[in-house]
Design an enzyme around this catalytic site. Structure first.
Site, PDB file in Angstrom:
ATOM      1  N   ARG A   1       0.700  -1.099   0.013  1.00 18.13           N
ATOM      2  CA  ARG A   1      -0.055  -0.008  -0.202  1.00 18.13           C
ATOM      3  C   ARG A   1       0.894   1.275   0.025  1.00 18.13           C
ATOM      4  NH1 ARG A   1      -4.376   1.896   4.562  1.00 18.13           N
ATOM      5  NH2 ARG A   1      -2.430   2.236   5.463  1.00 18.13           N
TER       6      ARG A   1
ATOM      7  N   HIS B   1     -15.200   3.211   1.670  1.00 19.28           N
ATOM      8  CA  HIS B   1     -14.206   2.354   1.241  1.00 19.28           C
ATOM      9  C   HIS B   1     -13.772   1.267   2.300  1.00 19.28           C
ATOM     10  CE1 HIS B   1      -9.641   1.349   1.598  1.00 19.28           C
ATOM     11  NE2 HIS B   1      -9.758   1.981   0.343  1.00 19.28           N
TER      12      HIS B   1
ATOM     13  N   HIS C   1     -15.070  -2.447   0.509  1.00 19.01           N
ATOM     14  CA  HIS C   1     -14.178  -3.480   0.691  1.00 19.01           C
ATOM     15  C   HIS C   1     -14.595  -4.049   2.331  1.00 19.01           C
ATOM     16  CE1 HIS C   1     -11.145  -0.767  -1.671  1.00 19.01           C
ATOM     17  NE2 HIS C   1     -11.222  -1.906  -2.251  1.00 19.01           N
TER      18      HIS C   1
ATOM     19  N   GLU D   1     -11.055  -7.815   3.789  1.00 19.20           N
ATOM     20  CA  GLU D   1      -9.865  -8.203   2.899  1.00 19.20           C
ATOM     21  C   GLU D   1      -8.890  -8.823   3.737  1.00 19.20           C
ATOM     22  OE1 GLU D   1      -8.305  -5.324   0.272  1.00 19.20           O
ATOM     23  OE2 GLU D   1      -7.063  -6.673  -0.923  1.00 19.20           O
TER      24      GLU D   1
ATOM     25  N   HIS E   1     -14.062  -8.633  -1.925  1.00 18.67           N
ATOM     26  CA  HIS E   1     -13.160  -9.426  -1.349  1.00 18.67           C
ATOM     27  C   HIS E   1     -13.935 -10.735  -0.248  1.00 18.67           C
ATOM     28  CE1 HIS E   1      -9.973  -7.498  -2.869  1.00 18.67           C
ATOM     29  NE2 HIS E   1     -10.248  -6.229  -2.132  1.00 18.67           N
TER      30      HIS E   1
ATOM     31  N   ASP F   1      -9.288  -5.554  -9.732  1.00 21.43           N
ATOM     32  CA  ASP F   1      -8.740  -4.690  -8.596  1.00 21.43           C
ATOM     33  C   ASP F   1      -7.511  -3.919  -8.735  1.00 21.43           C
ATOM     34  OD1 ASP F   1      -8.697  -3.798  -6.087  1.00 21.43           O
ATOM     35  OD2 ASP F   1      -8.326  -5.750  -4.865  1.00 21.43           O
TER      36      ASP F   1
HETATM   37 ZN   LIG Z   1     -10.106  -2.707  -3.871  1.00 18.75          ZN
END
Ligand SMILES: [Zn+2]
Length: 442
Positions: free
Chosen positions: A81, A202, A229, A232, A266, A317
């Site tokens: 990330r 998000h 999301h 995940e 996810h 994704d």
């Molecule tokens: Zn994503």
């Protein structure tokens, strides 16, 4: 009447129909007829198997810049990330238009005719809004139009850096302050033809329960799809349990976010209770197996979700791979590894995830070769080194043998956008990818 004919077409179920004529009026399918041995004069003859246009229900276009650049270090989702944030920090509306046009171009040549862009890079440096506060969203809409793909712009609310942590660094570009300000901004989106708007939360990290409820109410009142999301990462799932005393899906359900227009992206670390809850609400689950693999997320309980009645969809994704067939078969293949057993999800249900269910999750009236639906379809070659010899009568032949490189023709709304594997509107997709990424990451 414009018409396309193919020796085989998937009309649903385990077997492909043969000698299929698809007639189109305007941007919709007028008729689908099997057993047409002699196509009428003027019909465009396709080879191989015709399938409905594929739906990519979860995309972050700018992540395409990271492909092949993040594999030298160990680490996890969280270290990856950091690299992703470096790219986010460099984009502006002009460079994002160029990158997204190329990324969407790649999706189109892979057979995707619609994409759900989970969009959270909203504002300028340090979070200062652009003069048009939707400049980045409008750049994505323009990129999709130029690339000839339907776009559902899933505008994401992203308010904090973690459970109890403020936004910092590049994250400042994602934030609107609070959900009411988010709603004011997305309410002024003017997406134009070929583009729909939807909403996104998000994650439980980025949006608290009260703001979540505002987003859910606004999306519901607008008739928009709502994506999030969910679970995940194991760490995210466990932190949510520890801090809020509930799983991420339970938190979203308490905020009235989980319903028939909701897509949980996810669901990797879902509990059995989460699976039943999503099924009871009539929601979707978007599997992103190539990304989940790439990031070391884990294997989602997709077989259990499907058994419970949740409609599965697929998404590219992080763009580590852009291949709808690979994404669809990975649902089954990863579950085989986990279950030590073959034949868990049939090929037809994997194709359904990549087409019919995905289009529904994005709000498009497409995803099947049937009269009245949008005329989005794709022909897949069965004479390449990968597909030659596969039984063309079986739907599973396409899912398990074909790759994005075997897509020959792509039609979106009755307009041919890919012919002979070449993009008609973006003639040099690879060149545009190299140029747009090279400008960001020299
Ligand atoms: Zn994503």
């Amino acid at each position: 009447v414009p018409a396309w004919w193919a020796p085989y077409a998937w009309l649903g179920g385990a077997s492909n129909a043969s000698d299929v004529l698809v007639e189109v009026k305007g941007d919709r399918i007028a008729a689908v007829t099997a057993g047409v041995h002699h196509p009428p004069a003027g019909a465009i003859r396709l080879g191989g198997v015709m399938v409905p246009g594929l739906a990519n229900t979860h995309s972050h276009a700018f992540h395409r810049a990271l492909r092949g650049r993040t594999h030298e270090q160990a680490g996890s989702f969280w270290s990856w990330r950091g690299l992703m944030y470096d790219v986010a920090d460099r984009l502006d509306p002009e460079s994002y238009l160029r990158l997204a046009r190329a990324a969407y171009g790649e999706m189109v040549v892979a057979g995707f005719t619609a994409v759900g862009e989970f969009h959270y890079l909203h504002h300028g440096r340090a979070g200062v809004p652009y003069e048009d506060p939707n400049a980045m969203g409008h750049a994505l809409a323009e990129a999709a139009r130029q690339a000839g793909i339907r776009l559902t712009l899933l505008d994401a609310c992203y308010l904090r850096g973690g459970l109890g942590a403020p936004l910092e660094g590049p994250q400042l570009r994602f934030g609107d302050g609070n959900a009411t300000a988010w709603a004011d901004r997305v309410g002024s989106l003017s997406p134009g033809a070929g583009v729909r708007v939807g909403a996104a939360i998000h994650s439980v990290r980025a949006v608290g329960p009260d703001d979540m409820a505002v987003v859910a109410k606004f999306a519901g009142g607008s008739g928009w799809p709502l994506h999030a999301h969910v679970s995940e990462q194991r760490r995210e799932h466990d932190e949510c349990l520890a801090v809020l005393g509930a799983t991420p899906l339970e938190v979203m359900d308490s905020a009235d976010a989980v319903g028939p227009d909701f897509t949980a992206v996810h669901a990797t670390h879902f509990t059995a209770g989460d699976t039943n809850r999503l099924a009871a609400a009539g929601g979707f689950c978007c599997a992103c197996p190539t990304t989940e693999r790439d990031l070391g997320d884990g294997i989602g309980p997709f077989a259990a979700l499907q058994d419970a009645g949740v409609r599965l969809t697929v998404g590219s994704d992080s763009q580590a791979v852009v291949d709808g067939f690979e994404e669809a078969r990975a649902i089954e293949l990863d579950n085989r590894l986990a279950a030590e057993q073959r034949g868990i999800l049939p090929g037809a249900s994997l194709l359904e995830a990549a087409t019919r269910h995905g289009m529904a999750a994005l709000g498009w009236d497409a995803g099947r070769l049937a009269p009245g639906l949008l005329a989005d379809f794709v022909s897949v070659r069965l004479d390449t080194v990968r597909t030659a010899g596969a039984d063309p009568r079986l739907a599973s032949a396409v899912v398990f043998a074909a790759s994005a490189a075997d897509v020959d023709t792509v039609v979106v709304g009755g307009r041919t956008v890919v012919e002979g594997g070449r993009h008609v509107l973006v003639p040099d997709v690879a060149g545009e990818l190299a140029a747009s990424i090279g400008a960001l990451l020299p």
